[in-house]
Write a protein that holds these residues in place. Structure first.
Motif, mmCIF file in Angstrom:
data_model
loop_
_atom_site.group_PDB
_atom_site.id
_atom_site.type_symbol
_atom_site.label_atom_id
_atom_site.label_comp_id
_atom_site.label_asym_id
_atom_site.label_seq_id
_atom_site.Cartn_x
_atom_site.Cartn_y
_atom_site.Cartn_z
ATOM 1 N N GLU A 166 0.846 -1.192 0.000
ATOM 2 C CA GLU A 166 0.000 0.000 0.000
ATOM 3 C C GLU A 166 0.883 1.245 0.000
ATOM 4 O OE1 GLU A 166 -2.301 1.249 3.652
ATOM 5 O OE2 GLU A 166 -3.906 0.394 2.435
ATOM 6 N N ARG A 167 0.608 2.168 -0.901
ATOM 7 C CA ARG A 167 1.436 3.360 -1.021
ATOM 8 C C ARG A 167 1.123 4.338 0.121
ATOM 9 N NH1 ARG A 167 4.478 5.473 -4.927
ATOM 10 N NH2 ARG A 167 3.755 3.888 -6.401
ATOM 11 N N THR A 169 1.881 8.191 1.437
ATOM 12 C CA THR A 169 2.358 9.467 0.909
ATOM 13 C C THR A 169 2.613 10.510 1.985
ATOM 14 O OG1 THR A 169 0.072 10.197 0.549
ATOM 15 C CG2 THR A 169 1.185 9.096 -1.292
ATOM 16 N N HIS A 219 -3.411 7.186 1.214
ATOM 17 C CA HIS A 219 -3.221 6.587 -0.102
ATOM 18 C C HIS A 219 -2.948 7.669 -1.131
ATOM 19 C CE1 HIS A 219 -4.703 2.879 1.591
ATOM 20 N NE2 HIS A 219 -5.799 3.482 1.992
ATOM 21 N N SER A 220 -2.275 7.275 -2.196
ATOM 22 C CA SER A 220 -2.105 8.173 -3.323
ATOM 23 C C SER A 220 -3.323 8.057 -4.239
ATOM 24 C CB SER A 220 -0.835 7.802 -4.092
ATOM 25 O OG SER A 220 -0.892 6.471 -4.541
#
Length: 220
Positions: A166-167, A169, A219-220
């Protein structure tokens, strides 16, 4: 020296206890090396992976290693790597590590396996590093083996796991030095992650049901 690797069985418990005593003496802090009840539980647990090595000529127990798993969280821990003092310098520790890691990941229930290794000698670090484990950090004074020791933390991952992460940011500013260290030491790219003030993080909206938000996993 030729050895055969095979899963541990309940009838091996007495020899396994003797092996851990020969390697660690009375100072081994893990129950799987001394408590017959816990050893039997792990050996018969379908989610644990315990391999032994025996000499093909004499049948003597030469080594042991275990991966304990938490299938619910898809993580495992490599523990109890031991090679009899008379069987060292033959690459057996590496063979055991490679085999039990492959066995545990092949089940398809784990995303990662982590382990801690002693820092008093470089050999344990080389064994896990050569078998796909990445260095993640240090645990100062983390265990009482023959006194408090600093341990090194390593982990390996199932194929494709890192690519599916999971990105993230935005993280608290205090976490940024850890990300910089991770990028420098093990190559995890963190340049796109931005710091945020703690007050901004606390202001994130609540989740349905009244739970607090988790802005550190934005999230992005």
């Amino acid at each position: 020296m030729n050895t055969t690797l095979r899963p541990a069985a309940p009838q091996d418990i007495a020899e396994l206890r003797q092996l851990y005593f020969e390697v660690y003496g009375h100072g081994y802090p893990v129950a799987l090396g001394s408590d017959p009840t816990e050893m039997h539980r792990l050996i018969t647990d379908p989610h644990s992976h315990w391999l032994t090595a025996r000499r093909t000529d004499t049948g003597e127990l030469a080594g042991s290693v275990v991966v304990q798993t938490d299938p619910g969280n898809r993580v495992g821990k490599l523990v109890g790597l031991a090679v009899h003092p008379r069987q060292r310098q033959c690459g057996l520790a590496g063979r055991l590590t490679e085999a039990v890691t492959a066995d545990a990941l092949a089940a398809g229930t784990l995303d990662s396996i982590h382990t801690t290794v002693r820092m008093v000698t470089q050999a344990p670090q080389r064994v896990v590093a050569r078998n796909g484990y990445r260095p993640l950090g240090l645990l100062p004074n983390a265990a009482d083996v023959s006194g408090c020791e600093t341990l090194a933390l390593f982990a390996c991952y199932a194929e494709g796991v890192l690519e599916r992460r999971e990105r993230v940011t935005v993280v608290p500013r205090a976490v940024m030095p850890l990300l910089d260290a991770a990028e420098e030491s093990i190559g995890i790219p963190c340049a796109a992650v931005l710091p945020a003030d703690a007050t901004d993080l606390d202001a994130s909206p609540p989740l349905p049901g009244g739970g607090a938000g988790s802005p550190a996993r934005a999230h992005s």
